[in-house]
Design a protein around this motif. Structure first.
Motif, PDB file in Angstrom:
ATOM      1  N   TYR A 158      -6.826  37.758  28.748  1.00 41.81           N
ATOM      2  CA  TYR A 158      -5.889  36.644  28.871  1.00 41.81           C
ATOM      3  C   TYR A 158      -4.888  36.648  27.726  1.00 41.81           C
ATOM      4  O   TYR A 158      -3.679  36.500  27.921  1.00 41.81           O
ATOM      5  CB  TYR A 158      -6.631  35.307  28.926  1.00 41.81           C
ATOM      6  N   TYR A 197      -2.415  39.574  28.162  1.00 38.27           N
ATOM      7  CA  TYR A 197      -1.420  39.303  29.185  1.00 38.27           C
ATOM      8  C   TYR A 197      -0.350  38.337  28.674  1.00 38.27           C
ATOM      9  O   TYR A 197       0.847  38.583  28.779  1.00 38.27           O
ATOM     10  CB  TYR A 197      -2.107  38.719  30.421  1.00 38.27           C
ATOM     11  N   HIS A 232       3.710  38.795  27.453  1.00 37.20           N
ATOM     12  CA  HIS A 232       4.809  38.087  28.095  1.00 37.20           C
ATOM     13  C   HIS A 232       5.644  37.289  27.113  1.00 37.20           C
ATOM     14  O   HIS A 232       6.738  36.849  27.441  1.00 37.20           O
ATOM     15  CB  HIS A 232       4.277  37.197  29.216  1.00 37.20           C
ATOM     16  N   ILE A 291       0.801  29.239  23.970  1.00 35.27           N
ATOM     17  CA  ILE A 291       1.952  28.445  24.380  1.00 35.27           C
ATOM     18  C   ILE A 291       2.602  27.779  23.177  1.00 35.27           C
ATOM     19  O   ILE A 291       3.823  27.658  23.105  1.00 35.27           O
ATOM     20  CB  ILE A 291       1.534  27.446  25.454  1.00 35.27           C
ATOM     21  N   PRO A 309       8.761  31.888  27.890  1.00 37.06           N
ATOM     22  CA  PRO A 309       8.446  32.687  29.071  1.00 37.06           C
ATOM     23  C   PRO A 309       8.286  31.842  30.319  1.00 37.06           C
ATOM     24  O   PRO A 309       7.544  32.215  31.197  1.00 37.06           O
ATOM     25  CB  PRO A 309       7.099  33.286  28.694  1.00 37.06           C
ATOM     26  N   LEU A 310       8.978  30.733  30.409  1.00 37.72           N
ATOM     27  CA  LEU A 310       8.739  29.850  31.545  1.00 37.72           C
ATOM     28  C   LEU A 310       8.967  30.583  32.857  1.00 37.72           C
ATOM     29  O   LEU A 310       8.099  30.675  33.693  1.00 37.72           O
ATOM     30  CB  LEU A 310       9.631  28.623  31.435  1.00 37.72           C
ATOM     31  N   ASN A 322       6.750  33.537  33.418  1.00 38.83           N
ATOM     32  CA  ASN A 322       5.396  33.201  33.813  1.00 38.83           C
ATOM     33  C   ASN A 322       5.297  32.887  35.296  1.00 38.83           C
ATOM     34  O   ASN A 322       4.321  33.189  35.944  1.00 38.83           O
ATOM     35  CB  ASN A 322       4.940  31.986  33.010  1.00 38.83           C
ATOM     36  N   ARG A 323       6.337  32.282  35.781  1.00 35.04           N
ATOM     37  CA  ARG A 323       6.307  31.882  37.183  1.00 35.04           C
ATOM     38  C   ARG A 323       6.308  33.081  38.108  1.00 35.04           C
ATOM     39  O   ARG A 323       5.889  33.011  39.226  1.00 35.04           O
ATOM     40  CB  ARG A 323       7.526  31.005  37.499  1.00 35.04           C
ATOM     41  N   THR A 324       6.832  34.180  37.622  1.00 34.30           N
ATOM     42  CA  THR A 324       6.916  35.346  38.487  1.00 34.30           C
ATOM     43  C   THR A 324       5.713  36.265  38.306  1.00 34.30           C
ATOM     44  O   THR A 324       5.767  37.427  38.624  1.00 34.30           O
ATOM     45  CB  THR A 324       8.189  36.142  38.197  1.00 34.30           C
ATOM     46  N   GLN A 325       4.641  35.712  37.763  1.00 32.67           N
ATOM     47  CA  GLN A 325       3.483  36.594  37.545  1.00 32.67           C
ATOM     48  C   GLN A 325       2.645  36.752  38.788  1.00 32.67           C
ATOM     49  O   GLN A 325       2.731  35.980  39.724  1.00 32.67           O
ATOM     50  CB  GLN A 325       2.650  36.065  36.380  1.00 32.67           C
TER      51      GLN A 325
END
Lengths: 285, 285
Positions: free
Chosen positions: A161, A164, A168, A266, A277-278, A281-284
DNA sequence: GCTTGTTTGGAATATATATTCCACTGTAAA
DNA sequence: TTTACAGTGGAATATATATTCCAAACAAGC
């Protein structure tokens, strides 16, 4: 006969999804993801939010044999009430009875037990974590020229975790994976100015202890996440963050450790706004 | 001007209680004790439950300057939504105010935020998981001749958690690690009677979809853990377990997914008492 | 005990809301 | 290209629901 319980409806919703038309699928997507909206909003509002016409909503309800939207909505309202006053315990009881073995340990009772235990341990995490230490930990990560992450076996998911999320945040980080049993070599070149994040729980794997030793000898900083602030290796660490994960029926969870990792990452993200990385992160996946 | 927030209304309710007439007091008693009923029931039903006539209810709402019962009900609906579906951002604002560090995002406030959000998402996990589906999922794992676990990137920690725990339950299991980019080869020999546990979240990695495709083509069972019961791949899956992880400030957590994984594994453990890994687990690192 | 003002419940009304119906669109088969 | 049909959106309708109005009941003061 229309579904008489929320659970039944949910099942039909997922079973028969492929049979639905385009708009009906859209409705299905919306209602499964926003059950509260179905319970509280009017048909017109739900239709609007779901991006369809009100009549489509009625057709959807009819498809599942309700007399109309209102009939379906009743189920959602009831479910909301049940959820609110914690009636899900009834569901567990019902299940035990239906399988004929009341004292039996079902998957659902275990889920409920673990859920509650983890909720509690998150509570203690919030209470017992020292803000100053936490801030210092973020400082340490922020300053590090490179971040090595070592946590094996049970702690390995936390390692991954970190790896990753830090990647990012565009941090230079290396997870010590133990691939090819080269974990010692993976850390051999750590040096001053770099950081080892070590994650270890009782009974404290030798390999993790060795990592701490190596990092210490090479003059690197060490952030230790452990279930005991005085565990072996704590003396050599720059900062120790203790974390008390829940234990149920002899099984220990990882929830609090993961949550702590999350908060650290965060907080770091907010310190380096250029790399926030908002969207990332959403595109993970 | 009518109260514009639930809190304001609550305050007026208690302040002006002594000024109300007998029936209006009865209404006041009922609505303060059963706010969910006010949010979900119709005026007639609320009136009946409160033991008064519908018109009294309207008078009550008018007394607090609402245009009618409906106007007041809106406030109750909104409040229920906020409390329920994690309108975290609202509560976060209150939280920061109470700690007196409004604009400042410290590591500790983030930890508290994530802690609370995760606690709530564990609550919804307990509420929303269907006991029958959960039991079927355990059946599936129990029957499988071999278990392959596929979840990449953000879902990878969950994969590793499964791999670790299932191995300790002496199950024949393989984590698809993607090592050497051989993930396709790692799954190529899956066959009927075996199981793929796939973990995927929006936007649904192609590689995970490919794994589902392969498993399906080879006649293997598929247990899908996902944030959407109707995500791509759901149609090919034997069982879908939806899980709603918390999102705060654009970051999504893994807590609920991990907790679900945990419950599945341990339920399995209780089904095969000869391999109960209690001691085993305690000696982990 | 009578009068005045307030509170209450029921019926009538108004309004909001859901549902039905029908004409139109898009799509697949002939 | 034509035909048939399922799917869709909008207007019309039906229904449920909230609100208003009024007469009756009640309480307090005279």
């Amino acid at each position: 006969m229309p579904p008489s319980s929320f659970d039944q409806l949910q099942k039909r919703l997922s079973d028969e999804y492929p049979l639905l038309s385009r708009r009906l699928k859209e409705v299905c997507d919306y209602v499964t993801q926003h059950p509260q909206s179905v319970a509280l909003d009017t048909a017109a509002v739900v239709a609007d939010k779901a991006g369809v016409h009100a009549s489509t909503l009625v057709r959807f309800a009819n498809y599942f044999e309700f007399s109309g939207f209102s009939g379906m909505q009743k189920l959602y309202k009831q479910h909301l009430l049940d959820a609110l006053q914690g009636n899900y315990n009834d569901r567990i009881a019902t299940l035990s009875k239906s399988t004929g073995q009341e004292g039996d340990i079902t998957a659902m009772t275990l889920l409920a037990e673990f859920g509650s235990a983890n909720q509690e341990s998150l509570g203690t995490l919030k209470e017992q974590t020292d803000p100053t230490t936490l801030t210092q930990a973020v400082d340490l990560i922020e300053r590090a020229a490179a971040i090595h992450i070592g946590g094996v076996r049970r702690a390995f998911p936390v390692t991954m975790y970190f790896a990753y999320t830090l990647a990012h945040l565009r941090r230079n980080c290396h997870a010590i994976s133990g691939l090819g049993l080269m974990h010692e070599d993976q850390l051999a070149n750590i040096r001053a100015g770099e950081l080892l994040i070590a994650i270890t729980f009782a009974p404290y794997a030798d390999s993790t202890q060795a990592m701490i030793e190596t990092a210490h000898n090479n003059g690197a900083d060490i952030l230790l996440i452990s279930d005991d602030a005085n565990c072996p290796g704590a003396a050599r660490s720059t900062i120790v963050l203790p974390v008390a994960d829940a234990e149920v029926r002899g099984f220990r969870s990882l929830t609090s450790s993961m949550c702590l990792a999350q908060a650290l990452c965060i907080a770091l993200g907010y310190r380096q706004p250029e790399a926030r990385p908002l969207d990332d992160n959403r595109t993970q996946h």
